[in-house]
Scaffold this active site. Structure first.
Site, PDB file in Angstrom:
ATOM      1  N   ASP A   1       0.812  -1.226   0.000  1.00 11.32           N
ATOM      2  CA  ASP A   1       0.000   0.000   0.000  1.00 11.32           C
ATOM      3  C   ASP A   1       0.844   1.275   0.000  1.00 11.32           C
ATOM      4  O   ASP A   1       0.307   2.379   0.077  1.00 11.32           O
ATOM      5  CB  ASP A   1      -0.920   0.024   1.227  1.00 11.32           C
TER       6      ASP A   1
ATOM      7  N   ARG B   1       0.220  -1.648   7.670  1.00 13.33           N
ATOM      8  CA  ARG B   1       0.812  -0.452   7.069  1.00 13.33           C
ATOM      9  C   ARG B   1       1.742   0.296   8.025  1.00 13.33           C
ATOM     10  O   ARG B   1       2.373   1.281   7.625  1.00 13.33           O
ATOM     11  CB  ARG B   1      -0.292   0.501   6.559  1.00 13.33           C
TER      12      ARG B   1
ATOM     13  N   ARG C   1      -9.909   5.655  10.600  1.00  5.69           N
ATOM     14  CA  ARG C   1      -8.450   5.531  10.655  1.00  5.69           C
ATOM     15  C   ARG C   1      -7.836   6.475  11.698  1.00  5.69           C
ATOM     16  O   ARG C   1      -7.303   6.030  12.690  1.00  5.69           O
ATOM     17  CB  ARG C   1      -7.836   5.786   9.270  1.00  5.69           C
TER      18      ARG C   1
ATOM     19  N   HIS D   1     -11.385   7.264   4.409  1.00  5.49           N
ATOM     20  CA  HIS D   1     -10.458   8.396   4.553  1.00  5.49           C
ATOM     21  C   HIS D   1     -11.187   9.645   4.052  1.00  5.49           C
ATOM     22  O   HIS D   1     -11.968   9.569   3.088  1.00  5.49           O
ATOM     23  CB  HIS D   1      -9.215   8.226   3.667  1.00  5.49           C
TER      24      HIS D   1
ATOM     25  N   CYS E   1      -4.930   9.600  -3.351  1.00  2.00           N
ATOM     26  CA  CYS E   1      -4.212   8.669  -2.472  1.00  2.00           C
ATOM     27  C   CYS E   1      -2.759   8.510  -2.915  1.00  2.00           C
ATOM     28  O   CYS E   1      -1.884   8.263  -2.095  1.00  2.00           O
ATOM     29  CB  CYS E   1      -4.871   7.300  -2.483  1.00  2.00           C
TER      30      CYS E   1
HETATM   31  N1  ARG Z   1      -5.308   0.073   0.882  1.00  2.00           N
HETATM   32  C1  ARG Z   1      -5.043   1.371   1.432  1.00  2.00           C
HETATM   33  C2  ARG Z   1      -5.647   1.448   2.833  1.00  2.00           C
HETATM   34  O1  ARG Z   1      -6.716   0.933   3.023  1.00  2.00           O
HETATM   35  C3  ARG Z   1      -5.618   2.457   0.566  1.00  2.00           C
HETATM   36  C4  ARG Z   1      -5.283   3.838   1.043  1.00  2.00           C
HETATM   37  C5  ARG Z   1      -5.867   4.902   0.179  1.00  2.00           C
HETATM   38  N2  ARG Z   1      -5.325   6.160   0.496  1.00  2.00           N
HETATM   39  C6  ARG Z   1      -6.034   7.289   0.699  1.00  2.00           C
HETATM   40  N3  ARG Z   1      -5.393   8.396   0.871  1.00  2.00           N
HETATM   41  N4  ARG Z   1      -7.336   7.260   0.781  1.00  2.00           N
HETATM   42  O2  ARG Z   1      -5.064   1.999   3.732  1.00  2.00           O
END
Ligand code: ARG
Length: 279
Positions: free
Chosen positions: A79, A104, A149, A178, A272
């Site tokens: 990612d 991550r 998040r 996000h 992203c």
């Molecule tokens: N697979 C990543 C996650 O879920 C995607 C992140 C996408 N980034 C963003 N800025 N929305 O963390």
């Protein structure tokens, strides 16, 4: 080496700036775990197609006159291509990311190391936060989201670091986990957003502060159409987000569509893949 960062030269809305951004080539992109509803590890991914589509985005930025920096992608961090989550950079200060999911978490220190090497003033995060995924600068105000998040405590932390007004928003739809999947910054006073992604209190704030905002359709949001990057005039968006493109054009902006379908399999789009580095 000193980092060349964007200087905001806006004099009126709709005028193009030449941003400086950080990107990460998706050499190790795949979907091997599931941390958002878009991700299906059982389905195949095509890393070379991801690189090809990403390169189109990279070239679009270069053609627009942006300065594009690259961070080396790290094996085992699929990612990492979503550079927006690597931190938040403003006033030459980089507020580091502390990722919510363990998969991550190693990305946080990797991005901070890159910021340090560029001579930025790096602030180690105390609160869980996913950088520009959940923090968006509109004019002099930082819109800060939580819900999936970033912790609400990070909103106070970022306010202390930058001495800017921070407006807290609450996300409610797991598909728009996000802020940058639910809200786009078009210029210093203009945003676009998907109302159903926010709780009632956040919606009242958005309606009051941005009465002229572009309201996105569910259809466009479902291609992560809002996950776009604007220089104040040119707005790089998902090419399938056709209503959004038309609304932007009606208001005098220049929408530029790109196809990042492969990166959508990880739940990410244009924004992203783009971390803005601001002087
Ligand atoms: N697979 C990543 C996650 O879920 C995607 C992140 C996408 N980034 C963003 N800025 N929305 O963390």
């Amino acid at each position: 080496m000193t980092l060349e960062t964007s200087v905001n030269t806006h004099t009126h809305p709709g005028q193009a700036t030449r941003p400086t951004v950080l990107m990460c080539r998706p050499e190790h992109f795949t979907v091997s775990y599931r941390i958002n509803p878009w991700m299906h590890p059982e389905d195949p991914t095509d890393t070379s197609l991801a690189v090809k589509q990403w390169t189109t985005l990279y070239n679009t930025y270069v053609d627009l006159g942006f300065t594009v920096h690259l961070i080396e992608s790290i094996p085992g961090l699929p990612d990492m291509v979503y550079a927006a989550n690597g931190g938040f950079v403003l006033d030459g200060i980089a507020y580091g990311a502390q990722f919510h999911y363990p998969e991550r978490q190693p990305e946080g220190p990797a991005y901070m190391e890159w910021f340090r090497a560029q001579g930025l003033d790096v602030r180690e995060p105390e609160s869980t936060n996913e950088g520009e995924g959940d923090f968006l600068l509109v004019g002099d105000t930082i819109l800060a989201a939580s819900g999936f998040r970033s912790d609400t405590s990070s909103h106070q932390e970022i306010a202390n670091i930058y001495s800017r007004e921070v407006v807290s928003l609450q996300l409610v739809n797991p598909s728009y986990y996000h802020l940058d999947t639910a809200l786009a910054v078009i210029d210093e006073t203009t945003i676009a957003y998907l109302p159903s992604a926010f709780d009632e209190a956040s919606l009242s704030i958005l309606r009051e502060r941005y009465p002229e905002a572009i309201i996105a359709t569910e259809e466009d949001a479902a291609f992560l159409g809002l996950n776009s990057f604007s220089d104040g005039h040119n707005v790089v968006i998902a090419e399938r987000a056709t209503t959004f493109a038309r609304d932007l054009a009606d208001r005098g902006y220049n929408p530029i569509g790109v196809d990042l379908s492969e990166l959508l399999l990880g739940g990410g789009g244009v924004k992203c893949c783009t971390l803005e580095l601001r002087a």
